[in-house]
Scaffold this active site. Structure first.
Site, PDB file in Angstrom:
ATOM      1  N   ASP B  87     -11.696  10.723  -4.201  1.00 12.13           N
ATOM      2  CA  ASP B  87     -13.105  11.386  -3.800  1.00 12.13           C
ATOM      3  C   ASP B  87     -12.417  11.197  -2.008  1.00 12.13           C
ATOM      4  OD1 ASP B  87     -14.082   9.198  -2.279  1.00 12.13           O
ATOM      5  OD2 ASP B  87     -13.486   8.292  -4.435  1.00 12.13           O
ATOM      6  N   GLU B 107      -2.977   7.798  -3.291  1.00 10.48           N
ATOM      7  CA  GLU B 107      -3.244   8.048  -4.387  1.00 10.48           C
ATOM      8  C   GLU B 107      -2.937   8.581  -5.250  1.00 10.48           C
ATOM      9  OE1 GLU B 107      -6.850   7.927  -5.636  1.00 10.48           O
ATOM     10  OE2 GLU B 107      -6.013   8.262  -7.743  1.00 10.48           O
ATOM     11  N   GLY B 139       0.728   3.063  -5.158  1.00  8.33           N
ATOM     12  CA  GLY B 139      -0.093   2.610  -4.416  1.00  8.33           C
ATOM     13  C   GLY B 139       1.052   0.984  -4.201  1.00  8.33           C
ATOM     14  N   ASP B 157      -9.377   0.880  -1.688  1.00  9.12           N
ATOM     15  CA  ASP B 157     -10.095   1.446  -2.388  1.00  9.12           C
ATOM     16  C   ASP B 157      -9.923   1.809  -4.195  1.00  9.12           C
ATOM     17  OD1 ASP B 157     -12.895   3.198  -3.680  1.00  9.12           O
ATOM     18  OD2 ASP B 157     -11.932   4.675  -1.578  1.00  9.12           O
ATOM     19  N   SER B 158     -10.081   0.479  -4.963  1.00 10.48           N
ATOM     20  CA  SER B 158      -9.255   0.780  -5.820  1.00 10.48           C
ATOM     21  C   SER B 158     -10.798   1.042  -6.992  1.00 10.48           C
ATOM     22  CB  SER B 158      -8.790  -0.571  -6.245  1.00 10.48           C
ATOM     23  OG  SER B 158      -9.399  -1.579  -6.558  1.00 10.48           O
ATOM     24  N   THR B 159     -10.305   1.527  -8.531  1.00  9.22           N
ATOM     25  CA  THR B 159     -10.879   1.557  -9.562  1.00  9.22           C
ATOM     26  C   THR B 159     -10.980  -0.115  -9.395  1.00  9.22           C
ATOM     27  OG1 THR B 159      -9.340   1.703 -11.031  1.00  9.22           O
ATOM     28  CG2 THR B 159     -10.087   2.919 -10.510  1.00  9.22           C
TER      29      THR B 159
END
Lengths: 282, 282
Positions: B87, B107, B139, B157-159
């Site tokens: 994002d 990403e 990644g 900054d992962s899920t």
């Protein structure tokens, strides 16, 4: 199993859904709708006026933070007044302090106290404590009648500013609390959701600043409350005693606590910038 | 207006309900289900795999805290690697630091980047920044190939640890990050809900402690995430530099920020006792 959805009273937005494994009690008293039910995820839940008030699993974040922050900040809290707090959780925390000679709790709704003793016995466990005094009555009326300079700390463990709770957010109530406190006294009113109603904290801050020398806000996390981030105002007649905490008193109690600790005491007054901007503008 | 309810993936418990004023985009890519929609209360929302990932209104609490805590803690963060973060919110915060010579973001899902630029332009605003580099790729593979000692700070900054996110929570990934960091480097992986999955943070802590010299957790509040209280791990190759922050650097950026501030930097490492007990036992 049945599910019950809790919506924000104003926006009607869902703030939490609880799965109910057993309905324990439901009654509309003179003051409010009272519901107790069992949930697999949060244990026994008390809802007042259709709003989650206490859950067994996360009540420590509320009860420990409303009480221990001012009680440890005060150099010698001998007389403590709790307005509201019918579930008994705040009283349970207050009497843990050996300095407290008497903790007086004034709750308007006897049914909340009676049924909390039945369904939330680990929260409502201190009513028989030798230094606890329970008065069923009106909080505003009690402070109006109380002697000036008779309390060290006043905790306002009220519902949100709706229905019977409204008078506990008025300048008149705050002025009576100021009069009833000793000169180094501290008033801590619960100040609602910082996420959904930051303007309520801003309004409380504005009212308190007209009367008290120092007004600051601190926070706790209560996952079953809307937005998770909950505010308490910390209003002191003298200079706010943040830095003067006797950490030996804290160390002596920390093992008995599940949420509050010395690091959190120092940390809980730090607010996110966007919330600080709303509160400072209030 | 339509409503959509977000449930916890494991417990199926409702964690949030959003009212949808307009559906913007929905696609199942090779990696995940992607949805963008407009809400009256939280602005534009991005959901990945049916879980709320970003909302316009509360994204600052996540993006500012994952980035500014390690970037201000590091004495001179010249090279920063972001894993995930499609994002663009984390990248936007990282390039605010004048010390950062290059911010590389890796990403896996090009569609998240492309559609965030379209529907969340204030979040995805830094991809064209002269010091930003965007790589669409895997990644874990990226850090495997990267040169040893080539980064000062790595932000994951992962899920959550489901689907494509699982490999970013493995000891192998952490070991590669350790190798790729310079000797005073810092790794910050997002570490999930402290309320619903504190055992995930405990597991992350256990894995990191086997590799890094200092491992601590800090928190932020994201109201639309389950429980509101979110964890980040802070793993440092050297001693954790909490006390060495250059507050002049902070003061120079504070006006541009909506969540992070100096007081919160000092405060965010204080955890409630019950959470500390779970994490320390991990």
């Amino acid at each position: 199993m049945a599910k019950v959805v809790f919506r924000d009273p104003l926006t009607k937005h869902i703030v939490f859904e609880h799965t109910i494994s057993e309905y324990l009690f439901s009654q509309e008293t003179e003051y409010q709708q009272i519901d107790f039910f069992e949930t697999p995820q949060f244990g026994t839940v008390l809802a007042l006026g259709g709003v989650v008030n206490v859950t067994e699993r996360d009540e420590a974040g509320y009860h420990e933070m409303i009480s221990h922050v001012p009680l440890f900040a005060h150099p010698n809290p001998r007389r403590v007044l709790i307005i509201g707090g019918g579930d008994g959780g705040t009283l349970r925390e207050v009497v843990k302090h050996p300095e407290v000679e008497k903790a007086t709790m004034v709750e308007i709704d006897a049914v909340v106290v009676e049924k909390s003793r039945e369904f939330l016995p680990e929260t409502a466990c201190a009513f028989e404590h030798p230094r606890a005094e329970l008065i069923i009555g009106d909080g505003l009326e009690y402070v109006r009648q109380a002697q000036s300079g008779s309390f060290d700390v006043i905790l306002v463990d009220s519902t949100d500013p709706v229905d019977a709770g409204v008078v506990l957010f008025t300048p008149e109530f705050y002025a009576e609390c100021h009069r009833v406190l000793r000169e180094d006294g501290i008033l801590v009113p619960q100040s609602d959701s910082l996420i959904f109603y930051p303007e309520r904290a801003a309004q409380i801050g504005q009212s308190l600043r007209e009367i008290f020398a120092g007004v600051h806000f601190y926070t706790t996390n209560v996952p079953t409350y809307p937005g998770g981030l909950w505010a308490f105002a910390f209003a002191s007649k003298g200079p706010p005693p943040f830095e003067e905490v006797n950490w030996e008193r804290v160390a002596a109690l920390e093992d008995q606590l599940n949420y509050y600790n010395a690091a959190l005491h120092r940390a809980c007054f730090a607010l996110p910038t966007y919330i600080r901007r709303i509160i400072d503008a209030g």
